[in-house]
Design a protein around this motif. Structure first.
Motif, PDB file in Angstrom:
ATOM      1  N   LEU A   1       8.061  14.754   2.922  1.00 18.19           N
ATOM      2  CA  LEU A   1       9.318  15.411   2.571  1.00 18.19           C
ATOM      3  C   LEU A   1       9.141  16.907   2.330  1.00 18.19           C
ATOM      4  O   LEU A   1       9.983  17.719   2.719  1.00 18.19           O
ATOM      5  N   ARG A   2       8.026  17.271   1.688  1.00 18.26           N
ATOM      6  CA  ARG A   2       7.741  18.680   1.438  1.00 18.26           C
ATOM      7  C   ARG A   2       7.601  19.438   2.757  1.00 18.26           C
ATOM      8  O   ARG A   2       8.165  20.512   2.954  1.00 18.26           O
ATOM      9  N   ALA A   3       6.831  18.852   3.671  1.00 17.66           N
ATOM     10  CA  ALA A   3       6.635  19.499   4.978  1.00 17.66           C
ATOM     11  C   ALA A   3       7.956  19.622   5.735  1.00 17.66           C
ATOM     12  O   ALA A   3       8.219  20.650   6.359  1.00 17.66           O
ATOM     13  N   ALA A   4       8.770  18.589   5.687  1.00 19.32           N
ATOM     14  CA  ALA A   4      10.067  18.616   6.393  1.00 19.32           C
ATOM     15  C   ALA A   4      11.018  19.637   5.798  1.00 19.32           C
ATOM     16  O   ALA A   4      11.849  20.188   6.506  1.00 19.32           O
ATOM     17  N   SER A   5      10.877  19.911   4.492  1.00 18.75           N
ATOM     18  CA  SER A   5      11.780  20.866   3.853  1.00 18.75           C
ATOM     19  C   SER A   5      11.265  22.313   3.954  1.00 18.75           C
ATOM     20  O   SER A   5      11.924  23.226   3.483  1.00 18.75           O
ATOM     21  N   GLY A   6      10.078  22.466   4.532  1.00 19.35           N
ATOM     22  CA  GLY A   6       9.511  23.803   4.657  1.00 19.35           C
ATOM     23  C   GLY A   6       8.824  24.280   3.402  1.00 19.35           C
ATOM     24  O   GLY A   6       8.435  25.447   3.306  1.00 19.35           O
ATOM     25  N   GLY A   7       8.667  23.374   2.434  1.00 17.32           N
ATOM     26  CA  GLY A   7       8.005  23.741   1.177  1.00 17.32           C
ATOM     27  C   GLY A   7       6.507  23.848   1.353  1.00 17.32           C
ATOM     28  O   GLY A   7       5.921  23.288   2.276  1.00 17.32           O
ATOM     29  N   GLY A   8       5.877  24.571   0.477  1.00 18.34           N
ATOM     30  CA  GLY A   8       4.419  24.735   0.515  1.00 18.34           C
ATOM     31  C   GLY A   8       3.717  23.587  -0.160  1.00 18.34           C
ATOM     32  O   GLY A   8       4.332  22.668  -0.683  1.00 18.34           O
ATOM     33  N   ALA A   9       2.420  23.632  -0.146  1.00 19.58           N
ATOM     34  CA  ALA A   9       1.615  22.601  -0.806  1.00 19.58           C
ATOM     35  C   ALA A   9       1.755  22.708  -2.311  1.00 19.58           C
ATOM     36  O   ALA A   9       1.991  23.786  -2.854  1.00 19.58           O
ATOM     37  N   ALA A  10       1.605  21.586  -2.970  1.00 16.34           N
ATOM     38  CA  ALA A  10       1.713  21.557  -4.444  1.00 16.34           C
ATOM     39  C   ALA A  10       0.455  22.108  -5.071  1.00 16.34           C
ATOM     40  O   ALA A  10      -0.617  22.040  -4.572  1.00 16.34           O
TER      41      ALA A  10
ATOM     42  N   GLY B   1       0.787  -1.225   0.000  1.00 20.89           N
ATOM     43  CA  GLY B   1       0.000   0.000   0.000  1.00 20.89           C
ATOM     44  C   GLY B   1       0.819   1.275   0.000  1.00 20.89           C
ATOM     45  O   GLY B   1       0.281   2.374   0.186  1.00 20.89           O
ATOM     46  N   TYR B   2       2.121   1.166  -0.218  1.00 18.74           N
ATOM     47  CA  TYR B   2       2.992   2.345  -0.237  1.00 18.74           C
ATOM     48  C   TYR B   2       2.449   3.396  -1.202  1.00 18.74           C
ATOM     49  O   TYR B   2       2.031   3.096  -2.308  1.00 18.74           O
ATOM     50  N   ASP B   3       2.473   4.657  -0.753  1.00 15.60           N
ATOM     51  CA  ASP B   3       1.960   5.765  -1.559  1.00 15.60           C
ATOM     52  C   ASP B   3       3.062   6.811  -1.730  1.00 15.60           C
ATOM     53  O   ASP B   3       3.395   7.518  -0.772  1.00 15.60           O
ATOM     54  N   PRO B   4       3.659   6.942  -2.914  1.00 15.41           N
ATOM     55  CA  PRO B   4       4.720   7.917  -3.095  1.00 15.41           C
ATOM     56  C   PRO B   4       4.253   9.356  -2.893  1.00 15.41           C
ATOM     57  O   PRO B   4       5.033  10.218  -2.495  1.00 15.41           O
ATOM     58  N   ALA B   5       2.975   9.639  -3.130  1.00 13.28           N
ATOM     59  CA  ALA B   5       2.467  10.999  -2.905  1.00 13.28           C
ATOM     60  C   ALA B   5       2.494  11.337  -1.412  1.00 13.28           C
ATOM     61  O   ALA B   5       2.802  12.481  -1.044  1.00 13.28           O
ATOM     62  N   ALA B   6       2.200  10.365  -0.558  1.00 17.59           N
ATOM     63  CA  ALA B   6       2.269  10.605   0.885  1.00 17.59           C
ATOM     64  C   ALA B   6       3.711  10.870   1.312  1.00 17.59           C
ATOM     65  O   ALA B   6       3.974  11.742   2.149  1.00 17.59           O
ATOM     66  N   THR B   7       4.648  10.144   0.729  1.00 16.98           N
ATOM     67  CA  THR B   7       6.062  10.381   1.026  1.00 16.98           C
ATOM     68  C   THR B   7       6.474  11.774   0.580  1.00 16.98           C
ATOM     69  O   THR B   7       7.182  12.492   1.295  1.00 16.98           O
ATOM     70  N   ALA B   8       6.015  12.195  -0.592  1.00 15.71           N
ATOM     71  CA  ALA B   8       6.319  13.544  -1.072  1.00 15.71           C
ATOM     72  C   ALA B   8       5.780  14.598  -0.115  1.00 15.71           C
ATOM     73  O   ALA B   8       6.457  15.594   0.167  1.00 15.71           O
ATOM     74  N   ALA B   9       4.578  14.393   0.407  1.00 16.56           N
ATOM     75  CA  ALA B   9       3.985  15.359   1.342  1.00 16.56           C
ATOM     76  C   ALA B   9       4.820  15.471   2.613  1.00 16.56           C
ATOM     77  O   ALA B   9       5.062  16.578   3.112  1.00 16.56           O
TER      78      ALA B   9
END
Length: 119
Positions: free
Chosen positions: A110-119, A100-108
């Motif tokens: 990583l995005r949050a950890a990097s301080g990036g905004g929502a896509a 059930g791995y979801d790469p979009a969840a991983t991206a979210a």
């Protein structure tokens, strides 16, 4: 979670008898740890990006602990020189992804950890 031993090996042009002995004996070292070959010595059929010289080996295990125990086992350690005297390369042990791995969840994450905004 499934884990893998992956090798990118570079055999010499002429293989020595030791390599054949290694190949004949390696499966017996895998069996106690549930290891099985998924890819064994195949050159890349196509390399659409980058450069991948050598032959690929992928062995699947039921868990990282099994993969690690196999690699560290006395039986496998005794075989390693039969291979390494005749081919160089890189070998790694790595976890697979959970069902059930979801790469979009991983991206979210990583995005949050990097301080990036929502896509």
């Amino acid at each position: 979670m499934t884990a893998y031993a992956i090798g990118n090996l570079h055999p010499k042009p002429v293989l020595d008898e030791e390599v054949f002995v290694y190949m004949e004996r390696v499966q017996a070292t895998l069996d106690p740890f549930g290891g099985r070959f998924l890819v064994h010595g195949a050159p890349a059929r196509e390399v659409p990006e980058g450069d991948w010289p050598g032959a690929v080996v992928i062995i699947g295990f039921p868990s990282y602990e099994n993969a690690h125990a196999w690699y560290d086992s006395a039986d496998y350690q005794a075989l390693i020189p039969l291979r390494t005297r005749h081919m160089s390369g890189d070998v790694l042990l790595i976890d697979g992804v959970a069902p059930g791995y979801d790469p979009a969840a991983t991206a979210a994450v990583l995005r949050a950890a990097s301080g990036g905004g929502a896509a």
